[in-house]
Design a protein around this motif. Structure first.
Motif, PDB file in Angstrom:
ATOM      1  N   GLU A 110       0.811  -1.180  -0.003  1.00  0.00           N
ATOM      2  CA  GLU A 110      -0.114   0.010  -0.112  1.00  0.00           C
ATOM      3  C   GLU A 110       0.839   1.344   0.004  1.00  0.00           C
ATOM      4  N   MET A 111       1.880   1.205   0.853  1.00  0.00           N
ATOM      5  CA  MET A 111       2.857   2.369   1.063  1.00  0.00           C
ATOM      6  C   MET A 111       3.543   2.830  -0.231  1.00  0.00           C
ATOM      7  N   PHE A 112       3.955   1.867  -0.872  1.00  0.00           N
ATOM      8  CA  PHE A 112       4.944   1.916  -2.055  1.00  0.00           C
ATOM      9  C   PHE A 112       3.996   2.459  -3.246  1.00  0.00           C
ATOM     10  N   THR A 113       2.769   1.678  -3.444  1.00  0.00           N
ATOM     11  CA  THR A 113       2.011   2.262  -4.372  1.00  0.00           C
ATOM     12  C   THR A 113       1.498   3.627  -4.168  1.00  0.00           C
ATOM     13  N   ASP A 114       1.202   4.116  -2.874  1.00  0.00           N
ATOM     14  CA  ASP A 114       1.019   5.611  -2.562  1.00  0.00           C
ATOM     15  C   ASP A 114       2.099   6.359  -3.132  1.00  0.00           C
ATOM     16  N   MET A 115       3.416   6.072  -2.568  1.00  0.00           N
ATOM     17  CA  MET A 115       4.506   6.838  -2.857  1.00  0.00           C
ATOM     18  C   MET A 115       4.647   7.011  -4.243  1.00  0.00           C
ATOM     19  N   VAL A 116       4.649   6.005  -5.178  1.00  0.00           N
ATOM     20  CA  VAL A 116       4.736   6.119  -6.506  1.00  0.00           C
ATOM     21  C   VAL A 116       3.575   7.076  -7.095  1.00  0.00           C
ATOM     22  N   LYS A 117       2.541   6.891  -6.558  1.00  0.00           N
ATOM     23  CA  LYS A 117       1.354   7.815  -7.292  1.00  0.00           C
ATOM     24  C   LYS A 117       1.744   9.190  -6.901  1.00  0.00           C
ATOM     25  N   GLY A 118       2.149   9.510  -5.664  1.00  0.00           N
ATOM     26  CA  GLY A 118       2.556  10.856  -5.484  1.00  0.00           C
ATOM     27  C   GLY A 118       3.746  11.401  -6.261  1.00  0.00           C
ATOM     28  N   GLU A 119       4.710  10.615  -6.788  1.00  0.00           N
ATOM     29  CA  GLU A 119       5.718  11.198  -7.348  1.00  0.00           C
ATOM     30  C   GLU A 119       5.735  11.042  -9.119  1.00  0.00           C
ATOM     31  N   TYR A 120       4.970  10.009  -9.430  1.00  0.00           N
ATOM     32  CA  TYR A 120       5.099   9.741 -10.890  1.00  0.00           C
ATOM     33  C   TYR A 120       3.656  10.175 -11.392  1.00  0.00           C
ATOM     34  N   SER A 121       3.786  10.389 -12.971  1.00  0.00           N
ATOM     35  CA  SER A 121       2.359  10.794 -13.467  1.00  0.00           C
ATOM     36  C   SER A 121       2.789  10.312 -15.107  1.00  0.00           C
ATOM     37  N   SER A 122       3.597  10.422 -15.508  1.00  0.00           N
ATOM     38  CA  SER A 122       3.626  10.120 -16.966  1.00  0.00           C
ATOM     39  C   SER A 122       4.279   8.475 -17.300  1.00  0.00           C
ATOM     40  N   TYR A 123       3.630   8.224 -18.455  1.00  0.00           N
ATOM     41  CA  TYR A 123       4.164   6.781 -18.855  1.00  0.00           C
ATOM     42  C   TYR A 123       5.716   6.792 -19.059  1.00  0.00           C
ATOM     43  N   LYS A 124       6.293   8.033 -19.199  1.00  0.00           N
ATOM     44  CA  LYS A 124       7.848   8.080 -19.469  1.00  0.00           C
ATOM     45  C   LYS A 124       8.472   7.798 -17.988  1.00  0.00           C
ATOM     46  N   ASP A 125       7.738   8.053 -16.933  1.00  0.00           N
ATOM     47  CA  ASP A 125       8.435   7.767 -15.870  1.00  0.00           C
ATOM     48  C   ASP A 125       8.724   6.273 -15.523  1.00  0.00           C
ATOM     49  N   TYR A 126       7.989   5.481 -16.194  1.00  0.00           N
ATOM     50  CA  TYR A 126       8.057   4.063 -15.755  1.00  0.00           C
ATOM     51  C   TYR A 126       8.923   3.334 -16.728  1.00  0.00           C
ATOM     52  N   PRO A 127       9.459   2.016 -16.423  1.00  0.00           N
ATOM     53  CA  PRO A 127       9.163   1.208 -15.056  1.00  0.00           C
ATOM     54  C   PRO A 127      10.185   1.700 -14.135  1.00  0.00           C
ATOM     55  N   VAL A 128       9.727   1.402 -12.728  1.00  0.00           N
ATOM     56  CA  VAL A 128      10.650   1.710 -11.816  1.00  0.00           C
ATOM     57  C   VAL A 128      10.449   0.525 -10.637  1.00  0.00           C
ATOM     58  N   THR A 129      11.647   0.188 -10.027  1.00  0.00           N
ATOM     59  CA  THR A 129      11.723  -0.865  -9.029  1.00  0.00           C
ATOM     60  C   THR A 129      12.136  -0.138  -7.711  1.00  0.00           C
ATOM     61  N   LEU A 130      11.498  -0.225  -6.548  1.00  0.00           N
ATOM     62  CA  LEU A 130      11.648   0.480  -5.458  1.00  0.00           C
ATOM     63  C   LEU A 130      11.826  -0.618  -4.279  1.00  0.00           C
ATOM     64  N   TYR A 131      12.859  -0.443  -3.481  1.00  0.00           N
ATOM     65  CA  TYR A 131      12.945  -1.492  -2.355  1.00  0.00           C
ATOM     66  C   TYR A 131      13.251  -0.910  -0.968  1.00  0.00           C
ATOM     67  N   GLN A 132      13.254  -1.519   0.068  1.00  0.00           N
ATOM     68  CA  GLN A 132      13.709  -1.338   1.241  1.00  0.00           C
ATOM     69  C   GLN A 132      14.120  -2.475   2.200  1.00  0.00           C
ATOM     70  N   ILE A 133      15.075  -2.185   3.077  1.00  0.00           N
ATOM     71  CA  ILE A 133      15.502  -3.255   4.221  1.00  0.00           C
ATOM     72  C   ILE A 133      14.893  -2.767   5.245  1.00  0.00           C
ATOM     73  N   GLN A 134      13.907  -3.421   6.039  1.00  0.00           N
ATOM     74  CA  GLN A 134      13.145  -2.814   7.119  1.00  0.00           C
ATOM     75  C   GLN A 134      12.701  -3.633   8.042  1.00  0.00           C
ATOM     76  N   THR A 135      12.489  -3.268   9.151  1.00  0.00           N
ATOM     77  CA  THR A 135      11.749  -4.439  10.113  1.00  0.00           C
ATOM     78  C   THR A 135      10.217  -4.378  10.055  1.00  0.00           C
ATOM     79  N   LYS A 136       9.692  -5.691   9.856  1.00  0.00           N
ATOM     80  CA  LYS A 136       8.424  -5.881   9.796  1.00  0.00           C
ATOM     81  C   LYS A 136       7.908  -6.697  11.079  1.00  0.00           C
TER      82      LYS A 136
END
Ligand code: ATP
Ligand code: MG
Length: 575
Positions: A110-136
């Motif tokens: 949910e959080m990643f989806t929201d972050m990408v939605k907030g930053e990106y808008s054009s088809y030219k922005d994609y693709p993108v892969t984001l990751y984190q190393i974090q405590t779950k």
């Protein structure tokens, strides 16, 4: 080691059952705080960071970009996708001082989806892969085996965002290749297994399972065609439906037949049948609790009598519903269900849903309960005497079962899930309305993949796969140090050991030096075996003859070498 914050233990901790748990606690890498919650001590912390480093390097190499989300998250994001409810008891929920709902993130789609939605808008922005190393955080029903199944644990989670299905496939394949490299570098032996039944022939979801006798997952493998799948995802080939004539259903007395074996013997001896356990239909009642639904559902599962219901397969098939045992009290509330004599003939009438094993095809004939104490029914025909509400993959899988791809015998083994790659598709993009503006000005719905590696679990998996009776044996890449130099004796051994350590450090090696003055050689050797550094150099009594001993922890090889060559030989061993 004279100043290192470390206490090794001679005894296994009382609550530990699996080798990795025992050894990581005894070697002073981790300490328990509460069920499924552990602290990392200095040496453990180094190993954990080394694993994270390998994961990070490979994620960066495949084009991933690292971000970091909070673990403390507001409810709304998870409400929008339904997971606030769906996650059930596994979700740690809490309130802030104003009474607002929060959760501790179990995974972050949910959080990643929201972050990408907030930053990106054009088809030219994609693709993108984001990751984190974090405590779950997951309030696991059965935290187990130390850090192997924690309630707080470290995960690498990544998410790919693509414009179309081909893009998603590419991102998925890139992750798959990166994972293969990660586990190779970590020295973890993995089997890549299909993880959902929909994945047959495709690759919508695969799990990286580390074979280990203590593993909680069961997987099958076919030596002929290479098919491998988590037992939860194995599909049962259904026989062809039978359309010929069948005898009429007959209710028969079957006194003293509490088990399938006694029932089969009685039927064959007293009623002239010629059946085996596989011709009987065993009906297991469960109650299914679905998160967000008040009343549990009563559900009956029909499987061939020679097989048990595999609860893990059942759980996977019913998720997010959670099956529970149907207790005596539940039977008391359902007098229509005669314990030990349940047959599907009455289930429609009772309004109880009935799901059957795929082998129960239309026209198949069964011996099953007659819904009266002491009686069973023969010639009970599917589609004629009962109609199931659907099929379910819940029967146990056995070695020798037919491979669903080529029909050869399947082997069966246990493993630990260490990674999971998953073509999510548009579920989360739909929930968040994540679109890119296309070249024609029309929106394109983004398609996603999600990919996880158990970073803290990897530490346990390495311990599980690489240990002996004496202790751990780390792969060099993640070991707390390259070489363990043990100085023993009353003369100048510790001094010499310290000199060698300094020289090796100057050459770039990571060194653990046992310079403890008041500790006996026996204890030092035991500790070196327990701690499991890949190369051990003993500077001991041999000094009198100008020799030291070089040990390889994993192979157990030992050799005496001249003191003058010690630095060179250690460098070679650690190369
Ligand atoms: P499992 O089936 O073991 O509960 P999962 O399928 O729920 O795992 P994912 O959501 O796919 O796990 O998480 C990605 C990875 O995180 C897993 O492959 C595993 O390595 C790790 N992981 C999941 N749950 C735990 C846990 N409770 N403790 C430690 N690591 C975990
Ligand atoms: Mg998984």
């Amino acid at each position: 080691m004279s100043t290192l914050f470390l206490r090794t233990l001679r005894e296994d901790p009382a609550d530990a059952e699996v080798p990795s748990h025992k050894l990581l606690v005894r070697a002073g890498y981790v300490r328990r705080v509460a069920p499924g919650i552990y602290s990392w001590l200095p040496l453990g912390k180094i190993v954990l960071e080394n694993v994270a480093k390998v994961v990070r390097e490979e994620m960066n190499a495949m084009g991933g970009q690292e971000v970091l989300f909070p673990a403390l998250l507001p409810r709304d994001f998870y409400e929008a996708t339904g997971r606030w409810t769906e996650y059930g008891d596994t979700l740690f929920r809490l309130k802030d001082r104003k009474g607002n709902d929060y959760l501790l993130g179990p995974t972050h789609e949910e959080m990643f989806t929201d972050m990408v939605k907030g930053e990106y808008s054009s088809y030219k922005d994609y693709p993108v892969t984001l990751y984190q190393i974090q405590t779950k955080y997951r309030d696991e029903a059965r935290p187990r085996a130390g850090i192997l199944r924690g309630r707080e644990f470290v995960m690498k989670d990544s998410y790919s965002f693509d414009l179309d299905d081909e893009g998603l496939k590419r991102s998925y394949e890139n992750h798959r290749a990166a994972y293969i490299r990660i586990f190779e570098r970590l020295g973890i032996d993995v089997k890549i297994c299909f993880a959902t039944s929909g994945a047959m022939g495709g690759s919508a979801s695969e799990e990286f399972l580390a074979p280990a006798p203590t593993g909680e997952d069961t997987f099958v493998a076919c030596r002929t065609c290479g098919y491998a799948a988590n037992a939860e995802a194995v599909t049962t080939p259904a026989p062809a439906a039978f359309t010929g004539e069948r005898e009429a259903l007959k209710v028969l007395d079957t006194p003293d037949t509490p088990t399938i074996d006694t029932l089969v013997a009685y039927m064959n001896e007293h009623h002239g049948l010629n059946i085996t356990g596989a011709d009987t239909l065993k009906n297991v009642v469960v109650k299914v609790v679905t998160p967000g639904v008040k009343e549990p559902e009563t559900l009956v599962i029909g499987v061939p009598g020679d097989r048990e219901v595999d609860f893990k397969r059942l759980e996977a098939a019913l998720a997010p519903g959670e099956p529970a045992i149907f207790e005596a009290g539940d039977f008391a509330r359902h007098p229509g269900l005669v314990r030990g004599y349940i047959g599907p003939q009455v289930l429609k009438e009772l309004g109880i849903r009935y799901l059957v094993d795929p082998r129960v095809v239309d026209g198949s004939e069964w011996v099953t309960g007659a819904n009266e104490p002491g009686k069973h029914a023969a010639h009970v025909v599917a589609g004629r005497d009962f109609v199931a509400d659907g099929t379910i993959e819940a029967a146990e899988i056995r070695a020798g079962d037919a491979c669903p791809v080529c029909g050869s015998d399947l082997s069966i083994d246990r493993g630990i899930e260490i990674g999971h790659i998953f073509q999510l598709g548009r579920k989360y993009a739909d929930a968040a309305g994540l679109d890119a503006l296309g070249p024609d000005g029309k929106p394109i719905r983004i398609t996603m993949g999600s990919y996880g590696v158990g970073v803290s679990r990897a530490v346990a998996v390495m311990a599980e796969q690489r240990h002996d009776a004496l202790g751990l044996a780390w792969p060099r890449e993640v070991a707390p140090a390259d070489v363990h130099i043990v100085g023993t004796g009353k003369e100048n051994q510790i001094e010499i050991a310290t000199q060698i350590a300094e020289e090796l450090e100057a050459k770039g090696l990571r060194v653990l030096l046992d310079d403890r003055a008041q500790v006996s050689p026996g204890v030092k050797f035991k500790d070196s075996e327990l701690l499991g550094l890949p190369t051990v150099l003993i500077v001991g009594r041999g000094i009198a003859n100008g020799v030291v001993e070089l040990r390889d922890r994993a192979s157990g090889d030992r050799s005496e070498i001249p003191l003058a060559e010690a630095v060179q030989k250690v460098l070679e061993a650690c190369a």
